[in-house]
Design a protein around this motif. Structure first.
Motif, PDB file in Angstrom:
ATOM      1  N   ASP A 300      -0.370 -21.628  63.791  1.00  0.00           N
ATOM      2  CA  ASP A 300       0.092 -20.659  62.786  1.00  0.00           C
ATOM      3  C   ASP A 300       0.913 -21.421  61.751  1.00  0.00           C
ATOM      4  O   ASP A 300       1.622 -22.363  62.098  1.00  0.00           O
ATOM      5  N   TYR A 301       0.806 -20.992  60.552  1.00  0.00           N
ATOM      6  CA  TYR A 301       1.603 -21.636  59.496  1.00  0.00           C
ATOM      7  C   TYR A 301       2.344 -20.562  58.727  1.00  0.00           C
ATOM      8  O   TYR A 301       1.754 -19.562  58.337  1.00  0.00           O
ATOM      9  N   THR A 302       3.618 -20.779  58.557  1.00  0.00           N
ATOM     10  CA  THR A 302       4.366 -19.838  57.732  1.00  0.00           C
ATOM     11  C   THR A 302       4.377 -20.312  56.282  1.00  0.00           C
ATOM     12  O   THR A 302       4.386 -19.518  55.358  1.00  0.00           O
ATOM     13  N   GLU A 303       4.353 -21.638  56.090  1.00  0.00           N
ATOM     14  CA  GLU A 303       4.408 -22.203  54.740  1.00  0.00           C
ATOM     15  C   GLU A 303       3.002 -22.523  54.233  1.00  0.00           C
ATOM     16  O   GLU A 303       2.269 -23.284  54.884  1.00  0.00           O
ATOM     17  N   PRO A 304       2.610 -21.967  53.080  1.00  0.00           N
ATOM     18  CA  PRO A 304       1.273 -22.268  52.554  1.00  0.00           C
ATOM     19  C   PRO A 304       1.061 -23.771  52.325  1.00  0.00           C
ATOM     20  O   PRO A 304      -0.041 -24.282  52.529  1.00  0.00           O
ATOM     21  N   TYR A 305       2.163 -24.485  51.957  1.00  0.00           N
ATOM     22  CA  TYR A 305       2.006 -25.925  51.688  1.00  0.00           C
ATOM     23  C   TYR A 305       1.516 -26.641  52.944  1.00  0.00           C
ATOM     24  O   TYR A 305       0.565 -27.414  52.914  1.00  0.00           O
ATOM     25  N   TYR A 306       2.175 -26.344  54.058  1.00  0.00           N
ATOM     26  CA  TYR A 306       1.799 -27.041  55.294  1.00  0.00           C
ATOM     27  C   TYR A 306       0.411 -26.620  55.758  1.00  0.00           C
ATOM     28  O   TYR A 306      -0.335 -27.420  56.317  1.00  0.00           O
ATOM     29  N   ARG A 307       0.094 -25.325  55.513  1.00  0.00           N
ATOM     30  CA  ARG A 307      -1.242 -24.873  55.915  1.00  0.00           C
ATOM     31  C   ARG A 307      -2.307 -25.640  55.124  1.00  0.00           C
ATOM     32  O   ARG A 307      -3.265 -26.173  55.687  1.00  0.00           O
ATOM     33  N   ASP A 308      -2.091 -25.756  53.811  1.00  0.00           N
ATOM     34  CA  ASP A 308      -3.087 -26.428  52.966  1.00  0.00           C
ATOM     35  C   ASP A 308      -3.167 -27.917  53.285  1.00  0.00           C
ATOM     36  O   ASP A 308      -4.259 -28.497  53.334  1.00  0.00           O
ATOM     37  N   MET A 309      -1.992 -28.503  53.544  1.00  0.00           N
ATOM     38  CA  MET A 309      -1.974 -29.929  53.832  1.00  0.00           C
ATOM     39  C   MET A 309      -2.688 -30.208  55.170  1.00  0.00           C
ATOM     40  O   MET A 309      -3.505 -31.126  55.282  1.00  0.00           O
ATOM     41  N   THR A 310      -2.413 -29.352  56.175  1.00  0.00           N
ATOM     42  CA  THR A 310      -3.056 -29.550  57.485  1.00  0.00           C
ATOM     43  C   THR A 310      -4.553 -29.325  57.366  1.00  0.00           C
ATOM     44  O   THR A 310      -5.357 -30.043  57.975  1.00  0.00           O
TER      45      THR A 310
END
Ligand SMILES: Nc1ncnc2c1ncn2[C@@H]1O[C@H](COP(=O)(O)OP(=O)(O)OP(=O)(O)O)[C@@H](O)[C@H]1O
Ligand SMILES: [Mg+2]
Length: 681
Positions: A300-310
Motif C-alpha cells: 500500500d502506498y499513501t504517497e503518490p510519489y513513492y507509489r510512482d517511483m516503486t
C-alpha cells in the motif's frame, strides 16, 4: 417465509371493552353452575390442570388431558349402573326441594326440615362429586378453551403457535439434512428449505444453481454461525456436481478447515488437493505485466510519489532482459540498482534508471525484500491454479499481519491472471475467500477483480463476519454478487432490502375513551380499518436469531430460509480389513511458519536447473547471475498427476496428505502468454 417475530411485551393491566366484560360475567355464571354440578373438588382439579395445559405451547399436555378425560368417561360408562342408582336415590331425596320452584304441584318442605334433607342426600352428593373427579381433565379443557381472551391474548397465542411450528420444522430439517443427496434436478443441494419465495427447491431440497454460483456470492455471518460449513458444502457441490475446479483461500488460517476441505474434496472425487504453504506455490507465471500487477498488489502506498517511483522501479525490474523474473530471488536481485543497470547496459532504459534516487529505490526494494523473506520461498514453488483440480491456500504464520494480507492480494491477482489468461475458456472454477476482510484492507480492489472474472467462467465466494467488516468496497462487491447468504449476524439491515418487500396488512380498531382521570376507560367502537403497507420480506430479528447452520439465501429479489446440510465424509465399509499403520511421515516444516529450510548447494543447484527448464526461451544474451539476496525456495516434491473430479470416490486414506508436502502438479505448464496486458484481462 417463517418470521420468528418476537413476542411483544405483555402490557400492564388496562380497562377491558364492554364485550369482554360481558363475556367474563357469563363465564362466571357457567362456573357457578359447574361448581354445583361437578363439585368443588372436580372444579379445583380442573383449574390446576388448565393452568398446567396452558403453560405448554406445544399442545402436548392438552392432548394428554383429552386422553385422560376420555378414559374417565369410559370408567363412568363402565360403572354406569352404580352411578345411575346414586342419581336415582339423589333425585328421590331432593324431590321435595322442587316445591320451592313449583309450589302449585309439590308442597315445599318447611325450612326446619332442610338440614335433615341435606344430611340425608349428602352421601349421594358426595359419591356423585367424587365420580365427577374423573371428568376433571375434560373440565380443564373446557376452562382452557372458554377462557375470555382479549385480542392481544389471541395474537400472542398465534405468534406462539407460529414459533412452535417453525421450531418443529427446523428440527425436522435438521434430521432431513443428514440424508441430503449431492444433487437434485441437476443442481447441487445446499440444504433443506424452511420457507420463502426463492424458488430453487427441487422436491424436498434447496439447490444452488451453477449459473448463480458463477455470479459470485457473499456470505455474511458472525463467528461460529456456519459460514465455513456452508462454503464447504458449496465447494463440495461445485466439484462433485458441476465438475468445477475449487480453491479455498483461508485468510483466517484455520488448520482444521484445511483438513475438512481436503476431506470434502476427496469425498467429491478429487484425489489430490494441493496445499499451500505445505507445498510452495509458483507465483511467477505470466508475462511481465501480470507479474508487475501482482507485485503492485502487495504493498500500500499513501504517497503518490513513492507509489510512482516503486512502480517505475518494479516495471524496469520485471521488464529487464532477458525476461520477467521467475523467482523471488531473481526479483530481489534486480531491485538492486547496480544490478539493474548491468542488465540494461546498452538499452535506453538505463537512462531512466540513473534518474532514480538511490535511497528511494533502496526503500522500495527493502519492502519487497521483507515480504519475500517472510515467505521464505513460498511463492517459488511448482504448482499454480491451472495445475490442480482443487487447492487449499492457508494464509497464516507470516511475521507481520499486513504481510498476510499482502500475500492474499498477490494470490488474488494471480487468480485473476489465471482466469483471464491461463484457464481454458470452457473450464469453470470456484474460489472461496474465507474471512475476506483479512485481505481486503488496503485496497485489494477486489470488486474490480470479481466483476472481471465473472465473465470468464469463475465464481468467487467471499465470507465476512459483518457488512461493516467488508470495508469500503462492500457495496461494489455486493453489487457484483449474484447472491447473498446471511447467517446469524448483528447488522443484516443493510442487506435485507435485497430480498425485496412484501405487502402486509395492518388492522386498526377504533377505540374511544370515557371517564376522567383514573376512571378513564377504553371502549372498542366496532369500527376499524385495514392499512396496506410494504414491509421487509425478512424481519431483521429473524436473521439475528438464526441458529448455526441456518441461513437466508437472497437472490434476485427473493429469499429462502434454509438449513444447510454438512458435507458427509464417505462411509467406510465395515467389512474392510484394517490397513496396517503407515510409517510415520518425516515431519515437514511449512515454509511460512518456521524458519526456512536450509538448502545445501546441490539442492540449490537442482532447484535452479528445474527453474531454468520451466522458464520461457530467452532471446537475449545470458545474464550474469545475481548474488543470492534471499533464502532459496524449499525443494518441491515430485508427485503423481492429480486426477479430475468425476471418478469414483476414493477412501480418504488413499488421498494425498493434507499437511506436509502435498502432491505438486504434473500437468504441463502453459507457455507464458506474452504480450497480453493485465489491464485487459
Ligand atoms: N450446517 C450445519 N449443520 C450443523 N451444524 C453446523 C452447521 N454449520 C455450522 N454448524 C456448527 O457451527 C460450528 C461453527 O461452524 P463454522 O466453523 O462453519 O462457523 P464460522 O461462521 O465459519 O465460524 P468462524 O467465524 O469462527 O470461522 C460448527 O462447528 C458446527 O458445530
Ligand atoms: Mg469460518
Amino acid at each position: 417465509m417463517s418470521t420468528l417475530a418476537p413476542l411483544p411485551p405483555r402490557p400492564t393491566r388496562r380497562p377491558l371493552a364492554p364485550q369482554t366484560i360481558q363475556e367474563q360475567q357469563s363465564r362466571l355464571v357457567s362456573l357457578a353452575l359447574l361448581l354445583i354440578l361437578t363439585g368443588p373438588g372436580a372444579l379445583m382439579l380442573a383449574g390446576l390442570l388448565a393452568a398446567f395445559v396452558q403453560a405448554d405451547r406445544t399442545q402436548r399436555r392438552a392432548r394428554w388431558c383429552a386422553l385422560l378425560g376420555l378414559a374417565g368417561l369410559g370408567v363412568i360408562a363402565f360403572r354406569w349402573g352404580h352411578l345411575g342408582a346414586t342419581l336415582a336415590s339423589l333425585t328421590r331425596t331432593t324431590q321435595p326441594l322442587l316445591g320451592y320452584l313449583q309450589p302449585s304441584l309439590i308442597t315445599p318442605p318447611p325450612p326446619a326440615a332442610l338440614p335433615a334433607l341435606f344430611a340425608q342426600s349428602w352421601p349421594d352428593v358426595r359419591h356423585f362429586w367424587l365420580t365427577m373427579l374423573l371428568l376433571a381433565p375434560l373440565l380443564a379443557l373446557y376452562l382452557q378453551n372458554t377462557r375470555v381472551k382479549t385480542a392481544e391474548d389471541r395474537e400472542r397465542e398465534r405468534l406462539a403457535r407460529d414459533t412452535a411450528r417453525a421450531q418443529r420444522a427446523l428440527q425436522r430439517a435438521q434430521h432431513q439434512c443428514a440424508t441430503a443427496p449431492d444433487a437434485a434436478g441437476g443442481s447441487l443441494v445446499l440444504g433443506v428449505p424452511l420457507g420463502g419465495d426463492l424458488a430453487w427447491s427441487h422436491g424436498a431440497w434447496f439447490t444452488y444453481p451453477a449459473a448463480n454460483l458463477g455470479r459470485h456470492l457473499v456470505l455474511i455471518g458472525a463467528s461460529n454461525t456456519g459460514k465455513t460449513e456452508t462454503s464447504k458444502r458449496l465447494a463440495y457441490g461445485a466439484a462433485r456436481t458441476y465438475g468445477w475446479r475449487v480453491f479455498y483461500l483461508d485468510c483466517k488460517g484455520d488448520e482444521a478447515t484445511a483438513a475438512e476441505f481436503t476431506t470434502a474434496m476427496h469425498t467429491a472425487g478429487i484425489a489430490h488437493v494441493a496445499h499451500f504453504p505445505s507445498t510452495t506455490y509458483d507465483g511467477w507465471r505470466g508475462d511481465s505485466t501480470a507479474i508487475l500487477n501482482r507485485l503492485l498488489a502487495v504493498l500500500d502506498y499513501t504517497e503518490p510519489y513513492y507509489r510512482d517511483m516503486t512502480k517505475l522501479l518494479l516495471s524496469l525490474a520485471v521488464d529487464a532482459p532477458p525476461g520477467p523474473p521467475r523467482s523471488s530471488e531473481e526479483l530481489l536481485a534486480r531491485l538492486r540498482l547496480e544490478h539493474l543497470l548491468t542488465l540494461y547496459r546498452g538499452h535506453p532504459e538505463a537512462q531512466e534508471l540513473t534518474g532514480l534516487r538511490k535511497e528511494d529505490a533502496q526503500a522500495a526494494a527493502n519492502r519487497y525484500r521483507s515480504f519475500f523473506r517472510a515467505l521464505r520461498g513460498g511463492l517459488d514453488g511448482r504448482w499454480a491454479f491451472e495445475d490442480v483440480a482443487a487447492g487449499y491456500l492457508l494464509l497464516k504464520g507470516l511475521e507481520l499481519r499486513d504481510q498476510t494480507a499482502s500475500l492474499g492480494r498477490y494470490l488474488l491477482e494471480d487468480f485473476a491472471h489465471y482466469v483471464a489468461v491461463r484457464k481454458p475458456p470452457d473450464e469453470r472454477v470456484l474460489l472461496i475467500i474465507d474471512e475476506f476482510p483479512a485481505i481486503a484492507v488496503g485496497g485489494a480492489n477486489a470488486a474490480t477483480l470479481f466483476e472481471m472474472v465473472r465473465f470468464r467462467g469463475a465464481g468467487v465466494i467471499v465470507t465476512a463476519q459483518s457488512y461493516a467488516g467488508m470495508g469500503s468496497d462492500a457495496d461494489r462487491i455486493l453489487g457484483a454478487a449474484g447472491g447473498v447468504i446471511l447467517h446469524q449476524c448483528a447488522d443484516p439491515e443493510r442487506l435485507l432490502p435485497r430480498a425485496g418487500l412484501q405487502v402486509s396488512f395492518q388492522r386498526r380498531i377504533s377505540v374511544a375513551e370515557r371517564g376522567m382521570g383514573r376512571g378513564v376507560k377504553e371502549y372498542a367502537l366496532g369500527e376499524g380499518s385495514l392499512a396496506v403497507q410494504d414491509s421487509l420480506k425478512i424481519h431483521p430479528d429473524m436473521v439475528k436469531r438464526l441458529q448455526p447452520g441456518e441461513c437466508v439465501v437472497i437472490a434476485g429479489g427473493a429469499a429462502q430460509h434454509i438449513r444447510v446440510s454438512r458435507v458427509r465424509p464417505p462411509r467406510r465399509s465395515p467389512r474392510r480389513s484394517p490397513r496396517p499403520p503407515r510409517p510415520a511421515a518425516p515431519p515437514v516444516t511449512p515454509p511460512l511458519i518456521t524458519d526456512g529450510i536450509a538448502l545445501d548447494d546441490a539442492t540449490r543447484q537442482r532447484c535452479r536447473t528445474v527453474a531454468a527448464r520451466r522458464m520461457p526461451p530467452r532471446s537475449s544474451p545470458a545474464v550474469p547471475s545475481p548474488p543470492p539476496e534471499a533464502p532459496a525456495a524449499p525443494t518441491p516434491d515430485p508427485a503423481p498427476p492429480p486426477p479430475r473430479a468425476g471418478g469414483p470416490t476414493p477412501p480418504p486414506e488413499a488421498a494425498a496428505p493434507i499437511s506436509g508436502p502435498a502432491a505438486p502438479p504434473s500437468l504441463p505448464r502453459p507457455a507464458d502468454p506474452g504480450g497480453s496486458d493485465i489491464a485487459e484481462y
